[in-house]
Every structure is written in structure tokens, then in C-alpha cells.
Write a protein that holds these residues in place. Structure first.
Motif, PDB file in Angstrom:
ATOM      1  N   VAL A  11     -23.170  94.732 -12.527  1.00 33.32           N
ATOM      2  CA  VAL A  11     -23.766  94.136 -11.325  1.00 33.32           C
ATOM      3  C   VAL A  11     -25.173  93.589 -11.648  1.00 33.32           C
ATOM      4  CG1 VAL A  11     -24.702  94.774  -9.048  1.00 33.32           C
ATOM      5  CG2 VAL A  11     -22.353  95.406  -9.654  1.00 33.32           C
ATOM      6  N   PHE A  14     -24.702  90.405 -13.889  1.00 26.23           N
ATOM      7  CA  PHE A  14     -24.336  89.179 -13.167  1.00 26.23           C
ATOM      8  C   PHE A  14     -25.403  88.773 -12.148  1.00 26.23           C
ATOM      9  CE2 PHE A  14     -20.246  90.239 -15.070  1.00 26.23           C
ATOM     10  CZ  PHE A  14     -19.977  89.019 -15.664  1.00 26.23           C
ATOM     11  N   MET A  26     -19.543  79.812 -14.853  1.00 25.54           N
ATOM     12  CA  MET A  26     -18.454  80.782 -14.703  1.00 25.54           C
ATOM     13  C   MET A  26     -17.399  80.216 -13.734  1.00 25.54           C
ATOM     14  SD  MET A  26     -18.974  84.789 -14.030  1.00 25.54           S
ATOM     15  CE  MET A  26     -19.894  84.677 -12.512  1.00 25.54           C
ATOM     16  N   HIS A  30     -13.525  79.504 -14.728  1.00 21.19           N
ATOM     17  CA  HIS A  30     -12.438  80.248 -14.079  1.00 21.19           C
ATOM     18  C   HIS A  30     -11.552  79.363 -13.197  1.00 21.19           C
ATOM     19  CE1 HIS A  30     -14.963  84.230 -14.346  1.00 21.19           C
ATOM     20  NE2 HIS A  30     -14.599  83.762 -15.511  1.00 21.19           N
ATOM     21  N   GLY A  55     -15.475  90.933  -5.680  1.00 20.59           N
ATOM     22  CA  GLY A  55     -16.277  90.522  -6.847  1.00 20.59           C
ATOM     23  C   GLY A  55     -16.383  89.006  -6.818  1.00 20.59           C
ATOM     24  N   TRP A  60     -17.602  80.971  -4.497  1.00 22.33           N
ATOM     25  CA  TRP A  60     -16.907  79.671  -4.602  1.00 22.33           C
ATOM     26  C   TRP A  60     -15.439  79.752  -4.185  1.00 22.33           C
ATOM     27  CZ3 TRP A  60     -13.091  78.642  -8.452  1.00 22.33           C
ATOM     28  CH2 TRP A  60     -12.950  79.621  -9.432  1.00 22.33           C
ATOM     29  N   ASP A  78     -19.463  91.406  -3.176  1.00 27.37           N
ATOM     30  CA  ASP A  78     -19.972  91.526  -4.553  1.00 27.37           C
ATOM     31  C   ASP A  78     -21.156  92.501  -4.545  1.00 27.37           C
ATOM     32  OD1 ASP A  78     -19.564  89.549  -7.225  1.00 27.37           O
ATOM     33  OD2 ASP A  78     -21.435  90.700  -7.200  1.00 27.37           O
ATOM     34  N   GLY A  79     -21.340  93.184  -5.676  1.00 24.15           N
ATOM     35  CA  GLY A  79     -22.445  94.135  -5.778  1.00 24.15           C
ATOM     36  C   GLY A  79     -23.774  93.471  -6.119  1.00 24.15           C
ATOM     37  N   ALA A  80     -23.736  92.264  -6.655  1.00 18.49           N
ATOM     38  CA  ALA A  80     -24.989  91.618  -7.093  1.00 18.49           C
ATOM     39  C   ALA A  80     -25.659  90.897  -5.918  1.00 18.49           C
ATOM     40  CB  ALA A  80     -24.706  90.646  -8.232  1.00 18.49           C
ATOM     41  N   SER A  99     -22.059  95.054  -1.771  1.00 18.41           N
ATOM     42  CA  SER A  99     -21.805  96.489  -1.966  1.00 18.41           C
ATOM     43  C   SER A  99     -21.045  96.689  -3.272  1.00 18.41           C
ATOM     44  CB  SER A  99     -20.947  97.018  -0.810  1.00 18.41           C
ATOM     45  OG  SER A  99     -20.441  98.308  -1.097  1.00 18.41           O
ATOM     46  N   ASP A 100     -21.182  97.877  -3.831  1.00 20.20           N
ATOM     47  CA  ASP A 100     -20.293  98.248  -4.927  1.00 20.20           C
ATOM     48  C   ASP A 100     -18.874  98.327  -4.347  1.00 20.20           C
ATOM     49  OD1 ASP A 100     -20.694  99.869  -7.843  1.00 20.20           O
ATOM     50  OD2 ASP A 100     -18.781 100.147  -6.814  1.00 20.20           O
ATOM     51  N   LEU A 101     -17.918  97.828  -5.060  1.00 12.51           N
ATOM     52  CA  LEU A 101     -16.538  97.822  -4.553  1.00 12.51           C
ATOM     53  C   LEU A 101     -16.057  99.235  -4.219  1.00 12.51           C
ATOM     54  CD1 LEU A 101     -16.523  94.855  -5.640  1.00 12.51           C
ATOM     55  CD2 LEU A 101     -14.229  95.281  -6.473  1.00 12.51           C
ATOM     56  N   MET A 116     -11.083  87.894  -9.424  1.00 11.36           N
ATOM     57  CA  MET A 116     -11.045  87.219 -10.725  1.00 11.36           C
ATOM     58  C   MET A 116     -12.121  87.784 -11.641  1.00 11.36           C
ATOM     59  SD  MET A 116      -9.823  85.052 -12.785  1.00 11.36           S
ATOM     60  CE  MET A 116     -10.265  84.051 -14.207  1.00 11.36           C
ATOM     61  N   GLU A 117     -11.693  88.342 -12.770  1.00 16.37           N
ATOM     62  CA  GLU A 117     -12.602  88.814 -13.800  1.00 16.37           C
ATOM     63  C   GLU A 117     -13.536  89.932 -13.314  1.00 16.37           C
ATOM     64  OE1 GLU A 117     -11.582  88.219 -16.793  1.00 16.37           O
ATOM     65  OE2 GLU A 117     -13.393  87.241 -17.525  1.00 16.37           O
ATOM     66  N   PHE A 122     -14.506  98.408 -14.509  1.00 20.61           N
ATOM     67  CA  PHE A 122     -14.389  99.775 -13.992  1.00 20.61           C
ATOM     68  C   PHE A 122     -13.886 100.723 -15.078  1.00 20.61           C
ATOM     69  CE2 PHE A 122     -14.503  97.150 -10.315  1.00 20.61           C
ATOM     70  CZ  PHE A 122     -15.143  97.913  -9.348  1.00 20.61           C
TER      71      PHE A 122
END
Ligand code: SAM
Length: 210
Positions: A11, A14, A26, A30, A55, A60, A78-80, A99-101, A116-117, A122
Motif C-alpha cells: 500500500v 503504490f 500501470m 493492465h 485494489g 480507472w 484501495d488501501g493507498a 481501507s485495507d481489504l 487486477m494485480e 497477501f
């Protein structure tokens, strides 16, 4: 990529990418695999559905789904912090959650979870996949996810060392077993964009049937 001695949290890693604009590269890298995943989501669909990107990076894919008529609601997680800030700047209409997943508790369930990715970051991917199955997905919901870093993809095998970030190097069979053990049915997988040493993005699609 810069070599680091101490492993970095994905996190934070990214978050830095978002700061320096590497999220855009990215997205381009992807795009083809994600388009395949979206096509698989839409295959044989005639009813409207809700969508979450787990994530989501800069959001996008969430924005892409907003253009699809059958997609009635599209959100990203997403956590970032910097990724989510960017996503909200590009798109003020969708919901973006930071949030952290593993900690996230949704306020509703979704018909489609896309990722994706993300899952190989984990240590125990079965935990997040089980959580998605049990508490994020509606009955008959589908999970579609893609990973480039897996045992058979020799070109990507060195990424954890190159990036200085932990990545769980699982085989196609390992991923398949996790999805079966979690309880998913109708599991299919593909390797998208295979070329020379590049074994392609490993894409799984699986259904929750009860
Ligand atoms: C390789 S990037 C992919 C981003 C996006 N899916 C895309 O295709 O552009 C992985 C993303 O997963 C997020 N991520 C990784 N581990 C996470 C976790 N435990 N909780 C929340 N987000 C996480 C990172 O912040 C990053 O944005």
C-alpha cells in the motif's frame, strides 16, 4: 525499478507510485487483460449489476464500468490514500473507499467483484477471497481477478526482489485450489497475452452459487 533492502508494504509502495504518476503506466499495462476480464463479466449478462473493484488504484476500471449500461453502480476500494484521492479527483460521482481489504466491511453486497494485480500481495490470499465470498458478494455473484505474478510466469518471477515488496508466488493449481476451497463454483481460468517467456495474465472467473 529501484532495488530496496527492506520489504515495503504494497500500500505504501503504490501510494508512492500514485505520487509520481506511475499509476497511469500501470493502467496502460493492465488495459488489455482488464478488457478481457470486463468482456467475461458481460458475457451472457442481461440484467443490471453492481460492481466493486478491489485494489482499484486510481479508479480507472471503476470509471470504465460507469460507461457500461448494465452496470447500475460502480465503486472502488484501495488501501493507498493517494490512489483514492486521485480516483476522487477524476470522478466525483462514484464511491471510493480507502481501507485495507482485510479490514473493510461493506455496507451492501455486490454482484461482481473485480480485482487486477492485487491478491498476490497477501500472505494468505485465501483469507481475502473467503471474505469476499462470505460477506461482499451477493448470492449468484461473480469474482473475476487477474494476476501477472505467479509461478508459471517466469518473466515476472523476480518482481518481489526488483520491487522490494512481498509477493506470494503461487502456481495456477494453488490459485485454483484456493478458489475451490473457499466454495466457488463454475471456475474458469485463462492466460491472457501469452508471449515468449511471458505466460500471460492469469485470469480467474468464479461464481458464488448459494
Ligand atoms: C498493482 S496495483 C493495481 C491497481 C489497479 N488494480 C490497476 O490495475 O491499475 C495494486 C493495488 O492494490 C492495492 N493494495 C495492495 N494490497 C492492499 C491491501 N491489503 N488493502 C488495500 N489495497 C491494497 C495497492 O494500494 C495498489 O493500488
Amino acid at each position: 525499478m529501484t532495488k530496496r533492502t527492506k520489504l515495503m508494504n504494497p500500500v505504501d509502495f503504490f501510494g508512492e507510485w500514485a505520487e509520481i504518476g506511475k499509476d497511469i503506466g500501470m493502467e496502460k499495462g493492465h488495459a488489455k487483460s482488464v478488457q478481457f476480464m470486463i468482456d467475461k463479466i458481460l458475457e451472457n449478462k442481461s440484467n443490471s449489476f453492481t460492481f466493486l473493484d478491489a485494489g482499484c488504484g486510481n479508479g480507472w476500471v471503476v470509471r470504465k464500468m460507469n460507461d457500461i449500461e448494465l452496470c447500475s453502480y460502480s465503486a472502488g476500494l484501495d488501501g493507498a490514500k493517494k490512489m483514492i484521492e486521485k480516483a476522487k479527483t477524476f470522478d466525483s460521482d462514484s464511491d471510493y473507499f480507502c481501507s485495507d481489504l482485510l479490514d473493510w466491511i461493506p455496507n451492501k453486497k455486490y454482484d461482481v467483484i473485480h480485482s487486477m494485480e492485487v491478491f498476490y500481495y497477501f500472505v494468505n490470499p485465501e483469507k481475502i477471497i473467503q471474505k469476499i465470498y462470505d460477506t461482499w458478494l451477493n448470492k449468484s455473484g461473480i469474482l473475476v481477478f487477474g494476476v501477472d505474478h505467479y509461478k508459471e510466469n517466469k518473466s515476472a518471477i523476480n518482481w518481489p526482489h526488483e520491487c522490494g515488496v512481498f509477493m506470494n508466488t503461487l502456481s495456477i493449481d494453488d490459485w485454483n485450489k484456493i478458489i475451490i476451497d473457499v466454495g466457488f463454483k463454475n471456475i474458469t481460468f485463462w492466460q491472457i497475452g501469452k508471449k515468449n517467456d511471458w505466460a500471460g495474465t492469469l485470469v480467474f472467473k468464479a461464481e458464488k452459487q448459494h
